[in-house]
Design an enzyme around this catalytic site. Structure first.
Site, short mmCIF file in Angstrom:
data_model
loop_
_atom_site.label_atom_id
_atom_site.label_comp_id
_atom_site.label_asym_id
_atom_site.label_seq_id
_atom_site.Cartn_x
_atom_site.Cartn_y
_atom_site.Cartn_z
N HIS A 1 0.85 -1.24 0.10
CA HIS A 1 -0.10 -0.10 0.10
C HIS A 1 0.96 1.47 -0.04
O HIS A 1 0.36 2.30 0.56
CB HIS A 1 -1.15 -0.08 1.25
CG HIS A 1 -2.05 -1.05 1.02
ND1 HIS A 1 -3.18 -0.79 0.38
CD2 HIS A 1 -2.22 -2.20 1.40
CE1 HIS A 1 -3.70 -2.00 0.19
NE2 HIS A 1 -3.15 -2.78 1.00
N GLY B 1 -7.73 -14.51 -7.73
CA GLY B 1 -8.33 -13.82 -6.47
C GLY B 1 -7.35 -14.16 -5.56
O GLY B 1 -7.75 -14.09 -4.33
N GLY C 1 -4.30 -12.73 -4.93
CA GLY C 1 -3.35 -11.58 -4.58
C GLY C 1 -2.17 -11.89 -5.35
O GLY C 1 -1.08 -11.28 -4.80
N SER D 1 -5.29 -10.27 -12.55
CA SER D 1 -5.83 -9.25 -13.40
C SER D 1 -4.71 -8.43 -14.08
O SER D 1 -4.98 -8.11 -15.47
CB SER D 1 -6.97 -8.28 -12.59
OG SER D 1 -6.27 -7.56 -11.56
N ASP E 1 1.76 -3.71 -9.47
CA ASP E 1 1.26 -5.12 -10.22
C ASP E 1 1.60 -5.03 -11.65
O ASP E 1 2.24 -6.17 -12.14
CB ASP E 1 -0.17 -5.55 -9.97
CG ASP E 1 -0.58 -5.38 -8.51
OD1 ASP E 1 0.32 -5.33 -7.48
OD2 ASP E 1 -1.69 -5.52 -8.03
C1 GAF Z 1 -2.96 -4.44 -4.82
C2 GAF Z 1 -2.86 -2.93 -5.95
F1 GAF Z 1 -3.35 -3.58 -7.21
C3 GAF Z 1 -1.24 -2.55 -5.78
O1 GAF Z 1 -1.32 -1.36 -6.56
C4 GAF Z 1 -0.77 -2.31 -4.26
O2 GAF Z 1 -1.31 -1.19 -4.10
C5 GAF Z 1 -1.23 -3.41 -3.63
O3 GAF Z 1 -2.51 -3.98 -3.65
C6 GAF Z 1 -0.97 -3.15 -2.23
O4 GAF Z 1 0.43 -2.84 -2.15
O5 GAF Z 1 -2.24 -5.45 -5.29
#
Ligand code: GAF
Length: 382
Positions: free
Chosen positions: A32, A117, A119, A123, A167
């Site tokens: 985050h 889903g 993590g 996507s 991501d």
């Molecule tokens: C998800 C979001 F897509 C990323 O951008 C990132 O913020 C993450 O959560 C948390 O670190 O995967």
């Protein structure tokens, strides 16, 4: 899987496709922090999404998902978000058009082994595979960074998740045996060798995905923005939590809203934690790195509140095991996987025991994956 994908495409469209691979991702530490202009430390992994693509002579998009055994068809002029797997692909096509890139109709068949889903950013992998494939197919001449931004925007507009850049960046820029230290403000990045002598990266999939995930994610983002806005009233140069200190938070945010303060404090500390974790990595001190992962989990669970009962269970169950150097929830949270650094010879025993106790405590099946880092998006030749 690739041979089957190629065959399926030929069967459906009677054409020879081009194949593109785009991997899922892990993140060692720095959660985050991306949408707060901090740093992240992700890597692409050896689980990927594959797309087989080819041009059409009309202006239609014809899709097929091997996983869902489902087709989807739409005219380019009618593009709009859907509640299905197709939305990530359509979102990318829409972004390309909005940016003035000329694309025609295309066929696309999708398959992969990134658990959905969980993590692991399936996507983002779909978006990156799609943008790369369309770039090749229509000779669009877009560089990797631009493709990352297109993929991220597709997620915002077609999936409604206001994600950061991590991501899509990791999927596109991954490099085998390396993690990427990405500065999410300048977008400068550095590949750092990942040496885990005698240890393995193991993911435990809680097999839960709480429905609040995307709404709560967007709420966290707003809370961070609110904190920044309150600090900015006194320090106009401040643009993100990257520019903010704990002292500023205590002075300007805490008196206004304790919850916003707690959220922001976690992010500010996590950005710092990542920087010291990178020093650990450079020194080869994975014991110290592991401790920071536990600290991150604590913050994500108690302060940022993006964990859940199941994920807390998985972290707490390994916390006092000397063979586990670090464990924490990974990615957006509210379900999905924990990432663990586990001594090689202990992996099997821990996986077995945890699967049993997780089932007994939570009534859920535990999946586990031992992952390797891998290269980013590329064309695949059969
Ligand atoms: C998800 C979001 F897509 C990323 O951008 C990132 O913020 C993450 O959560 C948390 O670190 O995967």
């Amino acid at each position: 899987m690739l041979v089957a994908l190629d065959k399926k495409y030929k069967e459906l469209f009677n054409q020879v496709p081009m194949l593109v691979r785009s991997p899922g991702r892990i993140n060692i530490i720095g959660e985050h922090t991306d949408y707060n202009e901090g740093f992240v430390l992700p890597a692409a992994i050896d689980k990927a999404i594959y797309v087989a693509v080819g041009q059409r002579t009309d202006n239609e998009i014809h899709l097929y998902s091997v996983d869902f055994k489902e087709a989807y068809k739409v005219a380019i002029s009618d593009l709009q978000p859907t509640e299905t797997w197709a939305t990530y692909i359509l979102g990318v096509a829409d972004q390309l058009i909005k940016r003035g890139y000329k694309i025609g109709g295309f066929n696309l068949v999708i398959d992969g082994d990134v658990p959905l889903g969980a993590g692991l950013s399936s996507s983002a992998a779909v978006e990156c595979a799609t943008v790369f494939a369309l770039k090749e197919l229509f000779a669009l001449g877009i560089d990797r960074m631009e493709m990352v931004k297109i993929a991220q925007k597709a997620e915002h507009e077609y999936a409604g998740v206001m994600c950061g850049i991590m991501d899509q960046f990791a999927s596109m820029f991954g490099k085998k045996d390396h993690v990427i230290k990405l500065d999410c403000r300048s977008l400068e990045y550095e590949y750092m060798p990942l040496k885990l002598d005698g240890y393995k990266l193991v993911l435990f999939n809680s097999n839960v995905k709480h429905s609040l995930a995307s709404t709560e994610y967007n709420t966290r983002r707003q809370q961070c923005e609110q904190g920044v806005a309150w600090v900015k009233e006194h320090h106009p140069h401040v643009n993100s939590l990257r520019d903010v200190s704990i002292q500023m938070l205590q002075q300007y945010v805490l008196p206004k809203d304790e919850l916003v303060f707690t959220r922001c404090k976690f992010v500010v500390e996590e950005i710092q934690r990542l920087l010291t974790a990178c020093e650990d990595l450079q020194k080869g001190d994975i014991v110290s790195l592991g401790k920071k992962m536990f600290a991150t989990h604590e913050g994500l669970s108690k302060e940022y509140e993006v964990s859940c009962e199941e994920l807390d269970y998985l972290v707490n169950a390994v916390k006092h095991n000397p063979a586990v150097l670090g464990a924490r929830v990974m990615g957006g949270g509210f379900g999905g996987c924990t990432i663990n650094i586990i001594r090689e010879d202990a992996v099997e025993g821990i996986v077995e025991k945890l699967a049993i106790s997780y089932k007994a405590a939570m009534g859920l099946h535990l999946s586990s994956y031992s992952v390797q880092t891998d290269d980013g998006t590329s064309i695949v030749y059969l």
